[in-house]
Design a protein around this motif. Structure first.
Motif, short mmCIF file in Angstrom:
data_model
loop_
_atom_site.label_atom_id
_atom_site.label_comp_id
_atom_site.label_asym_id
_atom_site.label_seq_id
_atom_site.Cartn_x
_atom_site.Cartn_y
_atom_site.Cartn_z
N MET A 1 -9.94 38.32 -13.50
CA MET A 1 -10.72 37.99 -12.29
C MET A 1 -10.08 36.79 -11.60
N ARG A 2 -9.82 36.91 -10.31
CA ARG A 2 -9.15 35.85 -9.57
C ARG A 2 -10.14 34.74 -9.24
N ARG A 3 -9.71 33.52 -9.50
CA ARG A 3 -10.56 32.38 -9.18
C ARG A 3 -10.49 32.07 -7.70
N SER A 4 -11.61 31.67 -7.14
CA SER A 4 -11.63 31.31 -5.72
C SER A 4 -11.02 29.94 -5.54
N ALA A 5 -10.39 29.73 -4.37
CA ALA A 5 -9.74 28.45 -4.09
C ALA A 5 -10.78 27.35 -3.93
N LYS A 6 -10.44 26.17 -4.39
CA LYS A 6 -11.34 25.04 -4.23
C LYS A 6 -11.40 24.63 -2.76
N PRO A 7 -12.59 24.26 -2.29
CA PRO A 7 -12.68 23.83 -0.89
C PRO A 7 -11.86 22.59 -0.67
N GLY A 8 -11.19 22.50 0.50
CA GLY A 8 -10.34 21.35 0.80
C GLY A 8 -11.11 20.26 1.49
N LYS A 9 -10.37 19.20 1.83
CA LYS A 9 -10.97 18.08 2.52
C LYS A 9 -11.11 18.37 4.00
N PRO A 10 -12.14 17.83 4.66
CA PRO A 10 -12.25 17.99 6.12
C PRO A 10 -11.04 17.42 6.82
N VAL A 11 -10.70 18.00 7.97
CA VAL A 11 -9.55 17.55 8.74
C VAL A 11 -9.98 16.44 9.68
N ARG A 12 -9.19 15.37 9.76
CA ARG A 12 -9.48 14.31 10.71
C ARG A 12 -9.48 14.86 12.13
N ALA A 13 -10.46 14.48 12.92
CA ALA A 13 -10.59 15.02 14.27
C ALA A 13 -9.45 14.60 15.18
N ASP A 14 -8.82 13.45 14.89
CA ASP A 14 -7.74 12.97 15.74
C ASP A 14 -6.36 13.36 15.21
N LYS A 15 -6.35 14.28 14.25
CA LYS A 15 -5.10 14.65 13.60
C LYS A 15 -4.16 15.32 14.61
N ALA A 16 -2.91 14.89 14.62
CA ALA A 16 -1.92 15.47 15.54
C ALA A 16 -1.36 16.75 14.96
N ALA A 17 -0.95 17.66 15.84
CA ALA A 17 -0.35 18.90 15.40
C ALA A 17 1.02 18.62 14.80
N PRO A 18 1.38 19.29 13.68
CA PRO A 18 2.69 19.07 13.09
C PRO A 18 3.79 19.64 13.98
N PRO A 19 4.97 19.03 13.97
CA PRO A 19 6.07 19.56 14.79
C PRO A 19 6.51 20.93 14.30
N GLY A 20 6.86 21.81 15.24
CA GLY A 20 7.29 23.15 14.87
C GLY A 20 8.70 23.13 14.28
N ARG A 21 8.92 23.92 13.24
CA ARG A 21 10.23 24.03 12.61
C ARG A 21 10.63 25.51 12.63
N PRO A 22 11.92 25.79 12.84
CA PRO A 22 12.36 27.19 12.86
C PRO A 22 12.08 27.88 11.53
N ALA A 23 11.63 29.11 11.62
CA ALA A 23 11.40 29.89 10.42
C ALA A 23 12.72 30.41 9.88
N ILE A 24 12.75 30.76 8.61
CA ILE A 24 13.90 31.42 8.01
C ILE A 24 13.54 32.90 7.89
N LEU A 25 14.26 33.74 8.62
CA LEU A 25 13.94 35.16 8.65
C LEU A 25 15.16 35.95 9.10
N LEU A 26 15.09 37.25 8.92
CA LEU A 26 16.15 38.14 9.37
C LEU A 26 15.90 38.47 10.83
N SER A 27 16.77 37.95 11.71
CA SER A 27 16.56 38.08 13.14
C SER A 27 17.79 38.68 13.79
N GLU A 28 17.58 39.56 14.77
CA GLU A 28 18.69 40.17 15.47
C GLU A 28 19.21 39.28 16.58
N ALA A 29 18.40 38.33 17.04
CA ALA A 29 18.82 37.42 18.10
C ALA A 29 19.96 36.55 17.61
#
Length: 272
Positions: A1-29
């Motif tokens: 039986m899979r255990r459910s994940a523990k609830p995390g901490k609330p997110v600070r309301a003024d938290k800034a969005a993390p900077p975007g980083r390129p993904a690693i994937l198979l791309s034709e571009a």
């Protein structure tokens, strides 16, 4: 039986969005897909604060699953730091990696509002922190804030383009073409200047490369050795250095071979 994940901490309301980083994937571009659109940046301050207030921070150890294929959907996870591997497991047990997602990307689509089941597994491959955003809160924001609805659509378009490129590459390119294109993608997105060429500043094993292109570890090892003998690259102590990208471009069937590639300006290799 899979255990459910523990609830995390609330997110600070003024938290800034993390900077975007390129993904690693198979791309034709030629230079890989662009960085994923920021889900939070386009929101008015009040709505961004309200959405983050509904979320919870969760920290995952290396090898810990964020969710598994077949689990019920319940919103998305916005990656703050670390790296998450998304992959599909066939009934035979064989795996195909969809992508490695870093900070600024999210996992948990396409049913972001909390319906159906996950089509693949998301696993932390290094210590990772995410913000869990519930589907109901995302839906409420989308219904009431046009900018949020557009941001969600843009993010899903980005994901669709990534997975469409993967399907196209798997269906129309040979394994050698896919391997060379993946190395070029890594050079474009994670390459740093090196005395002999461009060093790929990310650590992926031959088995992990194989899962990205639909091959076996043994085949990748043999093929990289062949490319090294041909002078296209060099492997040394876990570091891959691209010596002649034009040779990889020819093998990847790019036209013109390797044209238009700009060498990165960074000078220190950062292993992530």
């Amino acid at each position: 039986m899979r255990r459910s994940a523990k609830p995390g901490k609330p997110v600070r309301a003024d938290k800034a969005a993390p900077p975007g980083r390129p993904a690693i994937l198979l791309s034709e571009a030629a230079a890989g897909e662009p960085v994923q659109p920021d889900l939070l940046q386009s929101l008015p301050d009040a709505e961004r604060i309200r959405l983050l207030a509904s979320g919870r921070t969760r920290r995952l150890a290396r090898g810990e699953a964020l969710f598994r294929q077949g689990d019920s959907h319940d919103g998305i996870a916005l990656i703050e730091s670390g790296r998450v591997r998304s992959f599909y497991t066939a009934p035979s047990g064989r795996e195909i990696t969809l992508a490695y997602w870093g900070g600024g990307n999210f996992v948990g689509g396409p049913e972001m509002f909390g319906a159906g089941v996950h089509m693949w597994t998301a696993l932390a491959v290094q210590p990772t922190a995410v913000v869990m955003l519930p589907g109901r809160a995302l839906r409420d924001i989308a219904l009431n804030v046009p900018q949020a609805a557009v941001a969600i659509i843009d993010a899903l378009i980005y994901k669709a383009k990534c997975y469409s490129a993967l399907a196209q590459m798997l269906g129309t390119r040979s394994m050698m073409q896919r391997l060379c294109q993946l190395v070029l993608h890594l050079m474009d997105t994670h390459g740093v200047q090196h005395a002999d060429g461009v060093a790929i500043a990310t650590s992926l094993t031959h088995a992990e490369l194989a899962n990205l292109i639909g091959a076996t570890r043994q085949w990748v090892t043999i093929s990289l050795t062949r490319l090294q003998e041909e002078g296209a690259l060099r492997q040394r102590k876990g570091l891959m250095i691209v010596l002649r990208p034009e040779l990889l471009g020819r093998s990847a069937a790019l036209t013109p071979a390797g044209a238009g590639r700009r060498l990165p300006r960074r000078t220190k290799a950062q292993h992530g």
